[in-house]
Design a protein around this motif. Structure first.
Motif, PDB file in Angstrom:
ATOM      1  N   ALA A   1      -8.362   2.679  -4.692  1.00 44.85           N
ATOM      2  CA  ALA A   1      -6.570   2.364  -3.436  1.00 44.85           C
ATOM      3  C   ALA A   1      -7.065   2.356  -2.282  1.00 44.85           C
ATOM      4  CB  ALA A   1      -5.907   3.426  -4.018  1.00 44.85           C
ATOM      5  N   LEU A   2      -8.737   3.034  -2.173  1.00 45.51           N
ATOM      6  CA  LEU A   2      -9.033   3.146  -1.118  1.00 45.51           C
ATOM      7  C   LEU A   2      -9.459   1.702   0.337  1.00 45.51           C
ATOM      8  CD1 LEU A   2     -11.254   6.089  -1.030  1.00 45.51           C
ATOM      9  CD2 LEU A   2      -8.349   6.372  -1.028  1.00 45.51           C
ATOM     10  N   GLU A   3     -10.218   0.854  -1.238  1.00 52.17           N
ATOM     11  CA  GLU A   3     -10.240  -0.056  -0.773  1.00 52.17           C
ATOM     12  C   GLU A   3      -9.519  -1.345  -0.273  1.00 52.17           C
ATOM     13  OE1 GLU A   3     -13.769   2.429  -0.800  1.00 52.17           O
ATOM     14  OE2 GLU A   3     -13.642  -0.109   0.515  1.00 52.17           O
ATOM     15  N   GLU A   4      -8.421  -1.129  -0.240  1.00 55.14           N
ATOM     16  CA  GLU A   4      -7.184  -2.100  -0.916  1.00 55.14           C
ATOM     17  C   GLU A   4      -6.615  -1.940   0.679  1.00 55.14           C
ATOM     18  OE1 GLU A   4      -5.580  -4.012  -3.258  1.00 55.14           O
ATOM     19  OE2 GLU A   4      -5.079  -4.680  -1.147  1.00 55.14           O
ATOM     20  N   THR A   5      -6.793  -3.120   1.160  1.00 56.99           N
ATOM     21  CA  THR A   5      -6.610  -3.248   2.783  1.00 56.99           C
ATOM     22  C   THR A   5      -5.700  -4.642   2.477  1.00 56.99           C
ATOM     23  OG1 THR A   5      -7.785  -5.745   2.845  1.00 56.99           O
ATOM     24  CG2 THR A   5      -8.661  -3.664   3.847  1.00 56.99           C
ATOM     25  N   GLU A   6      -4.703  -4.781   2.330  1.00 58.37           N
ATOM     26  CA  GLU A   6      -3.789  -6.155   1.687  1.00 58.37           C
ATOM     27  C   GLU A   6      -2.278  -5.020   1.303  1.00 58.37           C
ATOM     28  OE1 GLU A   6      -5.454  -7.966   4.286  1.00 58.37           O
ATOM     29  OE2 GLU A   6      -3.068  -9.302   3.165  1.00 58.37           O
ATOM     30  N   ARG A   7      -2.436  -4.875  -0.078  1.00 55.56           N
ATOM     31  CA  ARG A   7      -1.320  -4.516  -0.321  1.00 55.56           C
ATOM     32  C   ARG A   7      -0.591  -3.674  -0.015  1.00 55.56           C
ATOM     33  NH1 ARG A   7      -2.609  -4.519  -7.119  1.00 55.56           N
ATOM     34  NH2 ARG A   7      -0.134  -4.054  -7.476  1.00 55.56           N
ATOM     35  N   LEU A   8       0.692  -3.655  -0.022  1.00 54.33           N
ATOM     36  CA  LEU A   8       1.533  -1.740   0.224  1.00 54.33           C
ATOM     37  C   LEU A   8       2.100  -0.831  -0.195  1.00 54.33           C
ATOM     38  CD1 LEU A   8       4.175  -4.145   2.060  1.00 54.33           C
ATOM     39  CD2 LEU A   8       2.144  -3.578   2.971  1.00 54.33           C
ATOM     40  N   VAL A   9       2.098  -1.424  -2.251  1.00 55.71           N
ATOM     41  CA  VAL A   9       1.753  -0.157  -3.057  1.00 55.71           C
ATOM     42  C   VAL A   9       0.983  -0.881  -3.948  1.00 55.71           C
ATOM     43  CG1 VAL A   9       3.085   1.216  -4.307  1.00 55.71           C
ATOM     44  CG2 VAL A   9       4.132   0.202  -2.223  1.00 55.71           C
ATOM     45  N   VAL A  10       0.152  -0.036  -4.791  1.00 55.61           N
ATOM     46  CA  VAL A  10      -0.736   0.293  -5.061  1.00 55.61           C
ATOM     47  C   VAL A  10      -1.194   1.103  -6.835  1.00 55.61           C
ATOM     48  CG1 VAL A  10      -2.679  -1.156  -4.463  1.00 55.61           C
ATOM     49  CG2 VAL A  10      -2.783   1.374  -4.711  1.00 55.61           C
ATOM     50  N   GLU A  11      -1.567   0.764  -7.642  1.00 58.38           N
ATOM     51  CA  GLU A  11      -1.172   1.565  -8.313  1.00 58.38           C
ATOM     52  C   GLU A  11      -2.605   2.344  -8.880  1.00 58.38           C
ATOM     53  OE1 GLU A  11      -1.649  -1.664  -8.952  1.00 58.38           O
ATOM     54  OE2 GLU A  11      -3.261  -2.169  -9.784  1.00 58.38           O
ATOM     55  N   ASN A  12      -3.240   3.285  -9.356  1.00 60.88           N
ATOM     56  CA  ASN A  12      -4.911   3.941  -8.775  1.00 60.88           C
ATOM     57  C   ASN A  12      -5.084   4.621 -10.120  1.00 60.88           C
ATOM     58  OD1 ASN A  12      -7.127   4.383  -7.539  1.00 60.88           O
ATOM     59  ND2 ASN A  12      -6.121   5.822  -5.883  1.00 60.88           N
ATOM     60  N   TYR A  13      -5.931   4.648 -10.221  1.00 57.26           N
ATOM     61  CA  TYR A  13      -6.811   5.543 -11.307  1.00 57.26           C
ATOM     62  C   TYR A  13      -7.074   6.784 -10.757  1.00 57.26           C
ATOM     63  CZ  TYR A  13      -8.266   7.186 -15.144  1.00 57.26           C
ATOM     64  OH  TYR A  13      -9.361   8.559 -17.027  1.00 57.26           O
ATOM     65  N   ILE A  14      -7.790   7.423 -11.322  1.00 55.96           N
ATOM     66  CA  ILE A  14      -7.922   8.668 -10.451  1.00 55.96           C
ATOM     67  C   ILE A  14      -8.312   9.653 -11.929  1.00 55.96           C
ATOM     68  CG2 ILE A  14      -7.540  10.930  -9.452  1.00 55.96           C
ATOM     69  CD1 ILE A  14      -5.623   8.715  -8.075  1.00 55.96           C
ATOM     70  N   PRO A  15     -10.050   9.578 -11.766  1.00 59.55           N
ATOM     71  CA  PRO A  15     -10.996   9.816 -12.314  1.00 59.55           C
ATOM     72  C   PRO A  15     -11.042  11.648 -12.977  1.00 59.55           C
ATOM     73  CG  PRO A  15     -12.138   8.209 -11.731  1.00 59.55           C
ATOM     74  CD  PRO A  15     -10.695   8.918 -10.768  1.00 59.55           C
ATOM     75  N   ARG A  16     -10.619  12.371 -11.557  1.00 58.31           N
ATOM     76  CA  ARG A  16     -11.420  13.280 -12.175  1.00 58.31           C
ATOM     77  C   ARG A  16      -9.999  13.979 -12.705  1.00 58.31           C
ATOM     78  NH1 ARG A  16      -9.012  17.167  -8.172  1.00 58.31           N
ATOM     79  NH2 ARG A  16      -8.241  16.344  -6.768  1.00 58.31           N
ATOM     80  N   LEU A  17      -8.862  13.189 -12.341  1.00 58.73           N
ATOM     81  CA  LEU A  17      -7.396  13.839 -13.220  1.00 58.73           C
ATOM     82  C   LEU A  17      -7.433  13.109 -14.709  1.00 58.73           C
ATOM     83  CD1 LEU A  17      -4.799  13.807 -10.669  1.00 58.73           C
ATOM     84  CD2 LEU A  17      -6.081  15.719 -10.793  1.00 58.73           C
ATOM     85  N   GLY A  18      -7.988  12.308 -14.295  1.00 59.85           N
ATOM     86  CA  GLY A  18      -7.569  11.577 -16.291  1.00 59.85           C
ATOM     87  C   GLY A  18      -6.752  10.391 -16.404  1.00 59.85           C
ATOM     88  N   SER A  19      -6.653  10.292 -15.264  1.00 61.05           N
ATOM     89  CA  SER A  19      -4.874   9.734 -15.152  1.00 61.05           C
ATOM     90  C   SER A  19      -4.635   8.421 -14.016  1.00 61.05           C
ATOM     91  CB  SER A  19      -3.943  10.772 -14.680  1.00 61.05           C
ATOM     92  OG  SER A  19      -3.580  11.335 -13.296  1.00 61.05           O
TER      93      SER A  19
ATOM     94  N   PRO B   1      14.584  -5.376  13.356  1.00 60.34           N
ATOM     95  CA  PRO B   1      14.444  -3.503  13.244  1.00 60.34           C
ATOM     96  C   PRO B   1      13.012  -3.509  11.539  1.00 60.34           C
ATOM     97  CG  PRO B   1      16.862  -3.195  13.279  1.00 60.34           C
ATOM     98  CD  PRO B   1      15.897  -4.736  12.796  1.00 60.34           C
ATOM     99  N   GLY B   2      13.356  -4.139  11.063  1.00 63.22           N
ATOM    100  CA  GLY B   2      12.651  -3.260   9.263  1.00 63.22           C
ATOM    101  C   GLY B   2      10.671  -3.540   9.597  1.00 63.22           C
ATOM    102  N   SER B   3      10.867  -4.558  10.346  1.00 62.11           N
ATOM    103  CA  SER B   3       8.981  -4.630   9.976  1.00 62.11           C
ATOM    104  C   SER B   3       8.161  -4.128  11.651  1.00 62.11           C
ATOM    105  CB  SER B   3       8.663  -5.535  10.273  1.00 62.11           C
ATOM    106  OG  SER B   3       8.899  -6.493  11.023  1.00 62.11           O
ATOM    107  N   ALA B   4       7.312  -2.819  11.790  1.00 60.81           N
ATOM    108  CA  ALA B   4       6.609  -3.075  12.777  1.00 60.81           C
ATOM    109  C   ALA B   4       6.119  -3.990  14.027  1.00 60.81           C
ATOM    110  CB  ALA B   4       5.078  -2.013  12.193  1.00 60.81           C
ATOM    111  N   PRO B   5       5.879  -3.710  15.445  1.00 58.61           N
ATOM    112  CA  PRO B   5       6.040  -5.120  16.275  1.00 58.61           C
ATOM    113  C   PRO B   5       4.757  -4.861  15.468  1.00 58.61           C
ATOM    114  CG  PRO B   5       6.984  -3.014  17.116  1.00 58.61           C
ATOM    115  CD  PRO B   5       6.859  -2.784  15.844  1.00 58.61           C
ATOM    116  N   GLY B   6       4.482  -6.703  15.653  1.00 61.38           N
ATOM    117  CA  GLY B   6       3.060  -7.426  15.790  1.00 61.38           C
ATOM    118  C   GLY B   6       2.254  -6.648  14.746  1.00 61.38           C
ATOM    119  N   THR B   7       3.142  -6.068  13.481  1.00 59.42           N
ATOM    120  CA  THR B   7       2.332  -6.459  12.253  1.00 59.42           C
ATOM    121  C   THR B   7       3.137  -7.089  11.076  1.00 59.42           C
ATOM    122  OG1 THR B   7       3.340  -5.014  11.131  1.00 59.42           O
ATOM    123  CG2 THR B   7       1.600  -3.570  12.352  1.00 59.42           C
ATOM    124  N   GLY B   8       4.233  -6.770  11.094  1.00 58.78           N
ATOM    125  CA  GLY B   8       5.231  -7.882  10.133  1.00 58.78           C
ATOM    126  C   GLY B   8       5.347  -6.583   8.569  1.00 58.78           C
ATOM    127  N   VAL B   9       4.625  -5.885   9.005  1.00 62.25           N
ATOM    128  CA  VAL B   9       4.558  -4.872   7.727  1.00 62.25           C
ATOM    129  C   VAL B   9       5.439  -3.714   7.434  1.00 62.25           C
ATOM    130  CG1 VAL B   9       3.455  -3.020   6.535  1.00 62.25           C
ATOM    131  CG2 VAL B   9       2.007  -4.636   7.676  1.00 62.25           C
TER     132      VAL B   9
END
Ligand code: 6PG
Length: 255
Positions: free
Chosen positions: A168-186, A135-143
């Motif tokens: 991060a908007l371009e990330e299609t493989e990873r499940l969790v990412v670090e993302n720099y937010i220029p508008r927030l400077g963080s 039950p730990g992964s979604a049917p058909g995705t393995g995620v």
């Protein structure tokens, strides 16, 4: 608007009560069915009222907290006692008020190096869901398949820490990412659309007139970069209301 459910509530309080009721009902059903309920909490200010409602006397008793595991959809890169921390807000408004075991709290370590912390969180989350078996992964995705992901919406149409124009908007493989937010400077840590798309339920909580234009864009398509529109189910068995939008009348004023 197709494939998404929209429920409009007169007030922010009614929205929070509905969201808390949905969490409690899902938790009870999933713990009954498979012994565990996994939910990713949203950050920001909107969900605070939902956490208050969930910790309140008429709901906390309905939730089988021993079987509930809490994750975070995103986190600011600050320590767990920082006022900006999404974990700190949830600890104050919910975790400290209910009987949930400490080992069931899976916080993102905002205090660590962003890239290392993102990879560590993905490893912890993947390991946890693998331990659940099929039950730990979604049917058909393995995620890894969270049962519920709460999401917010920014006035610029961001959700989680998926801000317009960021890597991060371009990330299609990873499940969790670090993302720099220029508008927030963080830096931020965030679940990706790929991970959220495998969840059993994805529920946006949107309150206040300041979100009205973003809500139109998120629901209707429209122009421009709207990261909230990246939240789409990848499951073979999505609910009709995936994602589900719980909004108040002020946020819905332009619909
Ligand atoms: C965060 C959230 C973010 C939030 C929106 C809405 O860490 O801030 O994850 O995506 O949901 O910015 O925030 P409010 O609820 O404060 O308007």
């Amino acid at each position: 608007m197709t494939g998404a459910g929209l429920r409009v509530y007169d007030t922010a309080e009614e929205l929070a009560a509905a969201a808390a009721g949905l969490f409690a009902d899902l938790a009870a059903a999933e713990v009954e069915a498979k012994g565990v309920f996994t939910a990713a909490l949203s950050g920001g200010s909107t969900p605070g009222m939902t956490y208050d409602a969930l910790a309140g006397p008429d709901r906390a008793g309905r939730v089988p907290w021993q079987g509930v595991h809490l994750f975070w959809g995103d986190e600011r890169c600050v320590g767990p006692d920082d006022p900006e921390s999404n974990f700190a807000m949830a600890r104050e408004r919910l975790i400290s008020r209910v009987d949930i075991p400490g080992e069931n709290i899976h916080r993102m370590r905002g205090e660590d190096h962003p890239a290392a912390s993102a990879r560590r969180y993905e490893e912890e989350l993947t390991g946890f869901f693998t331990s659940l078996g099929p039950p730990g992964s979604a049917p058909g995705t393995g995620v890894p398949a969270l049962d519920l992901v709460f999401l917010g919406l920014g006035a610029d149409c961001h959700t989680l820490s998926l801000f317009p124009g960021t890597a991060a908007l371009e990330e299609t493989e990873r499940l969790v990412v670090e993302n720099y937010i220029p508008r927030l400077g963080s830096w931020r840590l965030t679940m990706t659309p790929r991970l959220v798309g495998a969840a059993g339920s994805a529920v946006f909580l949107v309150s206040g007139g300041g979100k009205a234009e973003a809500l139109v864009r998120a629901l209707g398509g429209g122009e421009g970069d709207c990261p909230a529109r990246l939240i789409r189910s990848s499951r073979l068995d999505p609910d009709n209301d995936w994602p589900l939008w719980l909004v108040d009348r002020a946020a819905a004023r332009l619909l």
